[in-house]
Write a protein that holds these residues in place. Structure first.
Motif, PDB file in Angstrom:
ATOM      1  N   SER A  19      44.170  45.448  37.335  1.00  0.00           N
ATOM      2  CA  SER A  19      44.311  44.001  37.199  1.00  0.00           C
ATOM      3  C   SER A  19      43.589  43.251  38.306  1.00  0.00           C
ATOM      4  O   SER A  19      43.162  42.105  38.111  1.00  0.00           O
ATOM      5  CB  SER A  19      45.800  43.625  37.203  1.00  0.00           C
ATOM      6  N   THR A  20      43.452  43.874  39.497  1.00  0.00           N
ATOM      7  CA  THR A  20      42.759  43.201  40.598  1.00  0.00           C
ATOM      8  C   THR A  20      41.281  43.009  40.317  1.00  0.00           C
ATOM      9  O   THR A  20      40.606  42.277  41.044  1.00  0.00           O
ATOM     10  CB  THR A  20      42.920  43.995  41.912  1.00  0.00           C
ATOM     11  N   ALA A  21      40.754  43.649  39.264  1.00  0.00           N
ATOM     12  CA  ALA A  21      39.347  43.482  38.909  1.00  0.00           C
ATOM     13  C   ALA A  21      39.075  42.168  38.194  1.00  0.00           C
ATOM     14  O   ALA A  21      37.919  41.787  38.008  1.00  0.00           O
ATOM     15  CB  ALA A  21      38.878  44.651  38.039  1.00  0.00           C
ATOM     16  N   GLY A  22      40.119  41.472  37.759  1.00  0.00           N
ATOM     17  CA  GLY A  22      39.936  40.172  37.129  1.00  0.00           C
ATOM     18  C   GLY A  22      39.230  40.240  35.794  1.00  0.00           C
ATOM     19  O   GLY A  22      38.399  39.390  35.479  1.00  0.00           O
ATOM     20  N   CYS A  40      47.656  50.327  36.486  1.00  0.00           N
ATOM     21  CA  CYS A  40      47.570  49.049  35.783  1.00  0.00           C
ATOM     22  C   CYS A  40      47.420  47.908  36.778  1.00  0.00           C
ATOM     23  O   CYS A  40      46.633  46.983  36.562  1.00  0.00           O
ATOM     24  CB  CYS A  40      48.805  48.852  34.914  1.00  0.00           C
ATOM     25  N   GLY A  41      48.151  47.966  37.884  1.00  0.00           N
ATOM     26  CA  GLY A  41      48.058  46.924  38.902  1.00  0.00           C
ATOM     27  C   GLY A  41      46.697  46.895  39.566  1.00  0.00           C
ATOM     28  O   GLY A  41      46.092  45.831  39.737  1.00  0.00           O
ATOM     29  N   LEU A  42      46.188  48.076  39.943  1.00  0.00           N
ATOM     30  CA  LEU A  42      44.866  48.130  40.582  1.00  0.00           C
ATOM     31  C   LEU A  42      43.782  47.648  39.622  1.00  0.00           C
ATOM     32  O   LEU A  42      42.854  46.939  40.024  1.00  0.00           O
ATOM     33  CB  LEU A  42      44.572  49.559  41.041  1.00  0.00           C
ATOM     34  N   SER A  70      51.381  45.172  31.893  1.00  0.00           N
ATOM     35  CA  SER A  70      50.234  44.341  31.527  1.00  0.00           C
ATOM     36  C   SER A  70      50.504  42.872  31.851  1.00  0.00           C
ATOM     37  O   SER A  70      49.595  42.133  32.245  1.00  0.00           O
ATOM     38  CB  SER A  70      49.922  44.507  30.038  1.00  0.00           C
ATOM     39  N   GLY A  71      51.762  42.455  31.704  1.00  0.00           N
ATOM     40  CA  GLY A  71      52.123  41.070  31.968  1.00  0.00           C
ATOM     41  C   GLY A  71      52.111  40.696  33.438  1.00  0.00           C
ATOM     42  O   GLY A  71      52.204  39.507  33.778  1.00  0.00           O
ATOM     43  N   GLU A  72      51.995  41.681  34.324  1.00  0.00           N
ATOM     44  CA  GLU A  72      51.935  41.413  35.759  1.00  0.00           C
ATOM     45  C   GLU A  72      50.518  41.114  36.233  1.00  0.00           C
ATOM     46  O   GLU A  72      50.259  41.058  37.437  1.00  0.00           O
ATOM     47  CB  GLU A  72      52.483  42.621  36.529  1.00  0.00           C
ATOM     48  N   TYR A  73      49.609  40.914  35.298  1.00  0.00           N
ATOM     49  CA  TYR A  73      48.179  40.760  35.612  1.00  0.00           C
ATOM     50  C   TYR A  73      47.905  39.713  36.686  1.00  0.00           C
ATOM     51  O   TYR A  73      47.229  39.990  37.692  1.00  0.00           O
ATOM     52  CB  TYR A  73      47.436  40.415  34.319  1.00  0.00           C
ATOM     53  N   TYR A  74      48.422  38.503  36.511  1.00  0.00           N
ATOM     54  CA  TYR A  74      48.093  37.429  37.454  1.00  0.00           C
ATOM     55  C   TYR A  74      48.703  37.673  38.833  1.00  0.00           C
ATOM     56  O   TYR A  74      48.135  37.267  39.858  1.00  0.00           O
ATOM     57  CB  TYR A  74      48.539  36.075  36.893  1.00  0.00           C
ATOM     58  N   TRP A  90      49.042  40.651  40.307  1.00  0.00           N
ATOM     59  CA  TRP A  90      48.154  41.597  40.984  1.00  0.00           C
ATOM     60  C   TRP A  90      46.810  40.953  41.321  1.00  0.00           C
ATOM     61  O   TRP A  90      46.234  41.219  42.389  1.00  0.00           O
ATOM     62  CB  TRP A  90      47.943  42.824  40.115  1.00  0.00           C
ATOM     63  N   LEU A  91      46.300  40.119  40.429  1.00  0.00           N
ATOM     64  CA  LEU A  91      45.015  39.463  40.676  1.00  0.00           C
ATOM     65  C   LEU A  91      45.097  38.575  41.910  1.00  0.00           C
ATOM     66  O   LEU A  91      44.235  38.644  42.805  1.00  0.00           O
ATOM     67  CB  LEU A  91      44.601  38.645  39.452  1.00  0.00           C
TER      68      LEU A  91
END
Length: 309
Positions: free
Chosen positions: A100-103, A96-98, A173-177, A179-180
């Motif tokens: 999220s880095t796709a933006g 999920c973290g990796l 999912s909430g950790e998106y920003y 990881w981004l």
């Protein structure tokens, strides 16, 4: 809030305040995640004419692309959107973290959009079909990036209730920003540690962070646009999904899109020996290491389909 967006006709007039607010949020997010990586990519290219690009920066771009695509393809897509395999919590968080880095938005938002695409593939209701707009160029633009500004967000209550019910996955999912932002800053820290110059940090952020995000985004979005317009058809199914050999590496195997629509639960998209599927190779490796289980394969599902018919 209702489970579905308002009909297409009402979207052209007035929207309920809750849906209008959601669409504004999606449009602002789309503008930022499109504009910032694009600006970083252009800055990296312009600076390359004045300062030689270091080999380490190129390696960060290539390795970062592989990690982000693994997160999107093996994580967001084949693990969460279509449970092609089951993973332990630590691996779910990493994928999920990796991804999220796709933006491309938080995981649950991504999953809801993709499941809606499958439900209405190339019909009214598909959020990013190139066949619902007038003209080839308009269709391509809408499927590639335009839908993020014109379409309503897909409601996760309807399209991803299983993920919403899981508080752990909601948290990931909430950790998106986080990881981004980390995916942009960390490459700069790595290059600064190697070369100890202020420019090395900038070079790492631009090439390993923003340019990498730019490449990953447009590789992924080409599946929505190009792979619903051009390519070969191995399976006669509803919709206009196509297989594309020349996009297979850049998309980490997602361009075997007709295969995917024929067997959406399969963890592997390359069904023939020559159909390169890097994400599928990673999934196979994780299975051999014992990290994942309940792996769904296309041959098994083909047999199940034949038995049912």
């Amino acid at each position: 809030m209702s489970a579905n967006p308002p009909p297409a006709e009402s979207r052209r007039k007035t929207l309920p305040p809750s849906w209008a607010r959601l669409r504004r949020v999606q449009q602002i997010h789309a503008l930022c995640v499109l504009g910032i990586p694009l600006a970083g990519f252009l800055a990296a290219v312009c600076l390359a004419f004045q300062y030689p690009v270091s080999p380490a920066a190129i390696w960060l771009l290539v390795c970062g692309h592989a990690l982000s695509m693994t997160g999107i393809c093996a994580g967001f897509h084949r693990c969460f959107a279509h449970p092609g395999f089951k993973a332990p919590r630590w691996l779910e968080r990493l994928l999920c973290g990796l991804g999220s880095t796709a933006g491309q938005g938080p995981m649950i938002f991504w999953v809801a959009t993709h499941r809606r695409h499958h439900q209405f593939s190339d019909r009214e209701g598909d959020p990013h079909s190139p066949h619902l707009s007038r003209g080839l160029l308009n269709g391509f633009w809408h499927a590639h990036v335009g839908w993020m500004f014109s379409d309503m967000p897909s409601n996760p209550v309807k399209y991803a209730p299983d993920l919403l019910k899981d508080p752990v996955l909601r948290g990931y999912s909430g950790e998106y920003y986080f990881w981004l932002a980390g995916g942009w800053i960390l490459p700069g820290v790595v290059l600064f540690a190697l070369h100890s110059t202020p420019y090395s940090f900038i070079e790492g952020v631009l090439w390993g962070g923003m340019a990498r995000t730019f490449v990953v985004q447009h590789a992924t979005w080409s599946v929505n646009s190009i792979c619903h317009l051009y390519g070969t058809v191995d399976h006669e199914i509803r919709g206009n999904s196509r297989n594309n050999l020349w996009l297979s590496y850049l998309t980490f195997g997602e361009s075997w899109h007709n295969n995917h629509h024929a067997f959406p639960l399969s963890a592997l998209h390359g069904h023939k020996w020559w159909q390169l599927d890097p994400a599928g190779m990673v999934i196979r490796m994780m299975a051999k290491l014992g990290w994942i289980h309940d792996l769904k394969l296309p041959k098994t599902m083909q047999a199940e389909r034949e038995i049912k018919t």
